[in-house]
Enzyme design. Sequence first.
Site, PDB file in Angstrom:
ATOM      1  CB  CYS A 220       2.643   7.966   2.657  1.00  0.00           C
ATOM      2  SG  CYS A 220       2.911   6.863   4.067  1.00  0.00           S
TER       3      CYS A 220
ATOM      4  CD  GLU B  74      -2.666  -1.028   2.629  1.00  0.00           C
ATOM      5  OE1 GLU B  74      -2.864   0.047   3.229  1.00  0.00           O
ATOM      6  OE2 GLU B  74      -3.012  -2.128   3.073  1.00  0.00           O
TER       7      GLU B  74
ATOM      8  CB  CYS C 278       0.303  -1.598  13.435  1.00  0.00           C
ATOM      9  SG  CYS C 278       0.822  -1.412  11.729  1.00  0.00           S
TER      10      CYS C 278
ATOM     11  CB  CYS D 280       3.078  -1.895  16.500  1.00  0.00           C
ATOM     12  SG  CYS D 280       4.809  -1.416  16.324  1.00  0.00           S
TER      13      CYS D 280
ATOM     14  CB  CYS E 221      -1.184   1.852   7.510  1.00  0.00           C
ATOM     15  SG  CYS E 221       0.229   1.433   6.554  1.00  0.00           S
TER      16      CYS E 221
ATOM     17  CG  LEU F  50       7.885   7.833  22.571  1.00  0.00           C
ATOM     18  CD1 LEU F  50       9.206   7.082  22.610  1.00  0.00           C
ATOM     19  CD2 LEU F  50       8.101   9.269  23.062  1.00  0.00           C
TER      20      LEU F  50
ATOM     21  CB  CYS G 236       5.481  -4.585   9.483  1.00  0.00           C
ATOM     22  SG  CYS G 236       6.651  -3.815  10.637  1.00  0.00           S
TER      23      CYS G 236
HETATM   24  S1  SF4 Z   1       3.536   0.610  13.345  1.00  0.00           S
HETATM   25 FE1  SF4 Z   1       3.078  -1.152  12.020  1.00  0.00          FE
HETATM   26  S2  SF4 Z   1       4.335  -0.835  10.196  1.00  0.00           S
HETATM   27 FE2  SF4 Z   1       5.165   0.515  11.805  1.00  0.00          FE
HETATM   28  S3  SF4 Z   1       6.753  -0.717  12.813  1.00  0.00           S
HETATM   29 FE3  SF4 Z   1       4.882  -1.079  13.998  1.00  0.00          FE
HETATM   30  S4  SF4 Z   1       3.991  -2.926  13.073  1.00  0.00           S
HETATM   31 FE4  SF4 Z   1       5.502  -2.132  11.615  1.00  0.00          FE
END
Ligand code: SF4
Length: 343
Positions: free
Chosen positions: A105, A92, A119, A116, A333, A215, A112
Amino acid sequence: MGKIDLKGCTLTQLQDYLKELGEPAFRAKQIFKWIYKGYTQFEQMTDLPKGLVKKLKSSAYISMIDIYKKYESDLDGTVKYVFSLKDKNIVESVKMKYSFGITACISSQVGCPMGCAFCASTIGGVVRNLSWGEMADQVLAIEKDSNQKARRVVIMGSGEPLLNYDELINFLKVLNSPLAFNIGYRRITVSTCGIIPEIINLSKENMPINLAVSLHAPNNDIRNVLMPINKRYPILQLLDACKYYIINTKRRITFEYALIDRINDSEECAQELSELLKNLLCHVNLIPLNPVDGNKFNRSNPSQVRKFERILLNNGISTTVRREMGSDIEAACGQLRRSLSTR
Ligand code: SF4
């Protein structure tokens, strides 16, 4: 022997290739320029002699990623792209429209690995790193679709760019190159969740880009829950690396802070964050969370966001609340890729 893809060749590699074809080095510069103007057909490169065009056609090609899906905001011109790569993976990217022009972007990895908790990009882990050519292709495809050059680039889509360090550095060089995108380093932002050794390395690259550090918490207890990387690189060590970066580059760091209802948005959190960032050359970007289907986190209510911002400002911390773009196509995202991906 198969044809060589000239997209993703550095200028030096292109010069070597032209030498193999018995051509002078300056031809490489001409071809390099055409590639980053978005051209993929050698016949369209009007300053190349016919003989060279023939040689190139028989031994090389210039790849381009395809638009797989595209979602356009009726509100502000934001466009979310899903691009299909050569191996059929999809990534994306987003185009945002501002008064100064467009910002692209882009993603740095398929998926990934960072985990997180809020996310969508990380659900399912990482598939692979993107090459710098594939990162450049996202910008080129957005420019071509918009008929407009990108004024700014942010590497803030899916993936942790500092885990794809060498490709990232090549990409930054090509973004900045006057022969290619010609975008000043100050108009490029790299976002990281806090990979300390690479923050240190980046500070020595002599590339005055903007560094954005995710952060999202004022202490280890909360950050450990939201971002597993914090167990490896805890908050105070991360801030030491940020200080090192600021001293080495003389650049301000932006801290990204997604406000999550009753997780990290209390007044105590705002006070603690102010204390943590006191005397640091930094800016805080407060982000109303984009909820992800199936996870337990909700965005903070607007009055809590304002309260949080006010406390930081009163404590002398430069702070803004990120303007929401394309809220009518606001799939967080990574969610589009997950819903469309077959792999
Ligand atoms: S916010 Fe999402 S894309 Fe960014 S480092 Fe964390 S898991 Fe990966």
